[in-house]
Design an enzyme around this catalytic site. Structure first.
Site, mmCIF file in Angstrom:
data_model
loop_
_atom_site.group_PDB
_atom_site.id
_atom_site.type_symbol
_atom_site.label_atom_id
_atom_site.label_comp_id
_atom_site.label_asym_id
_atom_site.label_seq_id
_atom_site.Cartn_x
_atom_site.Cartn_y
_atom_site.Cartn_z
ATOM 1 N N PHE A 63 0.901 -1.234 -0.027
ATOM 2 C CA PHE A 63 0.036 0.041 -0.097
ATOM 3 C C PHE A 63 0.759 1.203 -0.064
ATOM 4 O O PHE A 63 1.729 1.396 0.753
ATOM 5 C CB PHE A 63 -1.033 0.082 1.378
ATOM 6 C CG PHE A 63 -1.780 1.338 1.331
ATOM 7 C CD1 PHE A 63 -2.827 1.252 0.141
ATOM 8 C CD2 PHE A 63 -1.522 2.238 1.977
ATOM 9 C CE1 PHE A 63 -3.760 2.368 0.548
ATOM 10 C CE2 PHE A 63 -2.327 3.248 2.183
ATOM 11 C CZ PHE A 63 -3.512 3.391 1.106
ATOM 12 N N ASP A 75 9.171 2.510 0.979
ATOM 13 C CA ASP A 75 8.281 3.105 1.631
ATOM 14 C C ASP A 75 8.261 2.922 3.164
ATOM 15 O O ASP A 75 7.981 2.066 3.555
ATOM 16 C CB ASP A 75 6.998 2.660 1.073
ATOM 17 C CG ASP A 75 5.739 3.318 1.419
ATOM 18 O OD1 ASP A 75 6.031 3.965 2.493
ATOM 19 O OD2 ASP A 75 4.666 3.101 0.975
ATOM 20 N N LYS A 103 3.728 9.998 8.389
ATOM 21 C CA LYS A 103 3.020 9.916 9.618
ATOM 22 C C LYS A 103 3.940 10.251 10.898
ATOM 23 O O LYS A 103 3.876 11.374 11.129
ATOM 24 C CB LYS A 103 2.992 8.250 9.616
ATOM 25 C CG LYS A 103 1.983 7.623 8.520
ATOM 26 C CD LYS A 103 1.538 6.056 8.668
ATOM 27 C CE LYS A 103 0.465 5.692 7.724
ATOM 28 N NZ LYS A 103 -0.849 5.717 8.083
HETATM 29 N N1 PLP Z 1 2.468 4.300 2.431
HETATM 30 C C1 PLP Z 1 2.484 3.441 3.426
HETATM 31 C C2 PLP Z 1 3.210 2.215 3.607
HETATM 32 C C3 PLP Z 1 1.265 3.849 4.127
HETATM 33 O O1 PLP Z 1 0.932 3.008 5.255
HETATM 34 C C4 PLP Z 1 0.412 5.030 3.693
HETATM 35 C C5 PLP Z 1 -0.972 5.278 4.680
HETATM 36 O O2 PLP Z 1 -1.332 4.275 5.455
HETATM 37 C C6 PLP Z 1 0.689 5.463 2.652
HETATM 38 C C7 PLP Z 1 2.067 5.191 1.967
HETATM 39 C C8 PLP Z 1 -0.150 7.010 2.407
HETATM 40 O O3 PLP Z 1 0.171 7.962 3.259
HETATM 41 P P1 PLP Z 1 -1.038 9.183 3.441
HETATM 42 O O4 PLP Z 1 -2.307 8.483 3.803
HETATM 43 O O5 PLP Z 1 -0.317 9.954 4.330
HETATM 44 O O6 PLP Z 1 -1.039 9.645 1.973
#
Ligand code: PLP
Length: 399
Positions: free
Chosen positions: A128, A213, A242
């Site tokens: 994700f 990521d 986050k």
């Molecule tokens: N990448 C990962 C691993 C995530 O867990 C998330 C959100 O949960 C994102 C990207 C996307 O982040 P945002 O919701 O701040 O756009």
């Protein structure tokens, strides 16, 4: 009737106040927060250092734009560079934007080298990366792609853990490999260190960039500043969000000098990204996360949480199928439908946690959690499983 988009299956619960690992609802009920706003509130709620940093910043300049130099942003970037593999930072407001920057940086690196045909990124099933058009294509989850037109081209997906499959996917269009060192939303799956090292080696062999990521697993959550540190490798590009703002919207894309070099004026931008308020908070968060002993505490609490969950799994084998995760990004794969179980924990036991793919219950306490908090939370999980047992027994008797 809410005037909001119906994009979330929201609970009606609304909170008024928070302190440490506890949240207080409007009706006065206290909740134990093992959710942290989905791995965001790294320092819990109402941390005095963060509150005073934000208040002080609010008395100064809220926003100027990236047309001007932002001293707090320069300082945060310098500190991140000193603490990581990176040489340069681009600040964003969210995780998805950090990923967008990472994807653009990878592609543009090859464009600037005179290889514009190399734009394809090898990513992984179960991952994700966010909800923008670019990041839903990177994630490849058909549920998130459906109905939004043709997905952004240039992503191939293979199963995580399978180095041979990654190698088989490499082709003349490949430019990078993109992976979460611990998949969060997909089901709290930690990549083996061997696999991470294999990916690094494979990227080096084929001249690909390794893009991580660490939006969810980074910023201390696994007990190291970044989760990839457990495997001893470094990436070329990394997306962060986050925990970096611990509740203030902030994200970042970090890169080596070699890779960041092509991102010259005009290639990317953001009105708000890294504004004075966000970076004042970001600096205050970093003060705490890099304090001596902070990451050791997270590591220790991660081990204690894993131990208590292992006990729980032994006691309730009918409900707990598997333990997953790393540090304070922990999960248990359970038999009851996870969405219902999360609601039950909230309603009957005042414990906040989150579901994840593969019917996994995700436990994401603030990084300041204590062992007493962990015991309380696992006690609530045990109470919830016991209640399920009792309900099953009374149904059986009733029948
Ligand atoms: N990448 C990962 C691993 C995530 O867990 C998330 C959100 O949960 C994102 C990207 C996307 O982040 P945002 O919701 O701040 O756009």
């Amino acid at each position: 009737m809410s005037a909001l988009y119906g994009t979330y299956a929201r609970s009606e619960l609304a909170f008024e106040r928070g302190e440490g690992v506890r949240l207080y609802a409007q009706d006065g009920t206290t909740y134990l927060d093992f959710h942290s706003g989905i791995a965001v509130n790294a320092l819990g709620h109402g941390d005095p250092h963060l509150v005073s940093a934000l208040k002080a910043a609010a008395e100064k300049v809220w926003h100027t734009s990236n047309v001007f130099t932002i001293p707090e942003q320069e300082r945060l970037a310098r500190r991140l560079v000193e603490a990581t593999f990176a040489d340069a930072v681009f600040f964003t407001n969210s995780g998805a934007e950090a990923l967008e920057c990472a994807i653009k940086t990878a592609r543009h690196h090859f464009f600037a080298k005179g290889e514009p045909e190399r734009y394809e990124i090898i990513a992984f099933t179960g991952s994700f990366h966010g909800r923008t058009l670019g990041t839903i294509a990177a994630g490849g989850n058909p549920h998130y792609l459906e109905g939004f037109g043709p997905p952004l081209a240039g992503f191939a997906h293979v199963a995580p853990g399978d180095l041979a499959a990654v190698e088989a996917a490499v082709n003349p269009a490949s430019c990078a490999v993109l992976i979460e060192p611990v998949q969060g939303e997909g089901g709290v799956t930690a990549m083996p260190a061997e696999f991470m090292r294999g990916l690094r080696e494979l990227c080096d062999r084929y001249g690909l960039l390794l893009v991580l990521d660490e939006v969810q697993c980074g910023y201390g959550r696994t007990g190291r500043f970044f989760a990839h540190e457990w495997s001893g490798i470094t990436p070329d590009i990394m997306a962060v969000a986050k925990g970096i703002g611990a509740g203030f919207p902030l994200g970042a894309c970090l890169a080596t000098a070699r890779v960041a070099a092509s991102m010259v004026p005009g290639t990317h931008g953001s009105t708000y990204g890294g504004n004075p308020l966000a970076c004042a908070v970001g600096n205050a968060v970093l003060d705490r996360v890099l304090e001596p002993g902070f990451l050791e505490h997270v590591d220790r609490m991660g081990q204690r949480l894993a131990w208590h969950l292992a006990q729980l799994a032994q006691r309730f084998p009918q409900y707990v199928l598997e333990q997953r995760g790393k540090g304070l990004l922990a999960g248990i794969r359970i038999t009851p439908p996870v969405r219902d179980f999360v609601a039950r924990l909230r309603r009957d036991h005042h414990l906040l946690c989150q579901g994840a793919g593969d019917n996994v219950l995700r436990l994401l306490p603030p990084l300041i959690v204590t062992e007493a908090d962990i015991e309380e939370a696992v006690g609530k999980l045990a109470d919830a499983f016991t209640a399920l047992d009792q309900e099953a027994a009374s149904l059986a008797t009733g029948a």
